[in-house]
Design a protein around this motif. Structure first.
Motif: not given
Length: 113
Positions: A2-28
Motif C-alpha cells: 500500500a502507498k502512504y504519504m507521511f507529512q511531518s513538522k520538525y520539533t525544536a529537537k528535530g530542527l537541531v538534528g536537521l541543521l547538524k545533519e542536513g537534508g540529504s542525510r535525513r533523507r538517507a
C-alpha cells in the motif's frame, strides 16, 4: 503493498538534528527506516508552510505504516501524520459498490431500518 504519504513538522529537537545533519542525510536515514520495514521510498521532499517534510512510501500494510508512524513520533524529532493513498482504479472499484446508508435525520426508505 500500500502507498502512504507521511507529512511531518520538525520539533525544536528535530530542527537541531536537521541543521547538524542536513537534508540529504535525513533523507538517507528515513529511507533506511522505510526499507528496513520492507518498504520503498517513492518521494521525499521538504516544503514551506505548515508541513516541513513529505515522504511517499510503499509499505506492506497498515500495521507496518502505523509502526513507522508511532516510532518516529515517539523519538520526538517530528510530529507526523500518515495518509493512505488510493489509486484512481481503487476509486473506480469503490464507486461501483452499493452502500446502504441513511444520513442522520433522513427518513428510512423501504429496505432500510
Amino acid at each position: 503493498m500500500a502507498k502512504y504519504m507521511f507529512q511531518s513538522k520538525y520539533t525544536a529537537k528535530g530542527l537541531v538534528g536537521l541543521l547538524k545533519e542536513g537534508g540529504s542525510r535525513r533523507r538517507a536515514a528515513l529511507t533506511q527506516t522505510i526499507e528496513g520495514m520492507g518498504g520503498t521510498v517513492e518521494g521525499f521532499y521538504y516544503g514551506f508552510g505548515d508541513t516541513d517534510l513529505y515522504l511517499i512510501a510503499d509499505l506492506p500494510d497498515d500495521a507496518t505504516a502505523t509502526a513507522v508512524s508511532l516510532n518516529i513520533a515517539n523519538a520526538g524529532a517530528l510530529d507526523i501524520k500518515a495518509t493512505v493513498l488510493i489509486t484512481p482504479e481503487t476509486v473506480d472499484e469503490a464507486v461501483k459498490k452499493k452502500v446502504a446508508y441513511r444520513p442522520p435525520g433522513a427518513r428510512a426508505t423501504r429496505g432500510q431500518k
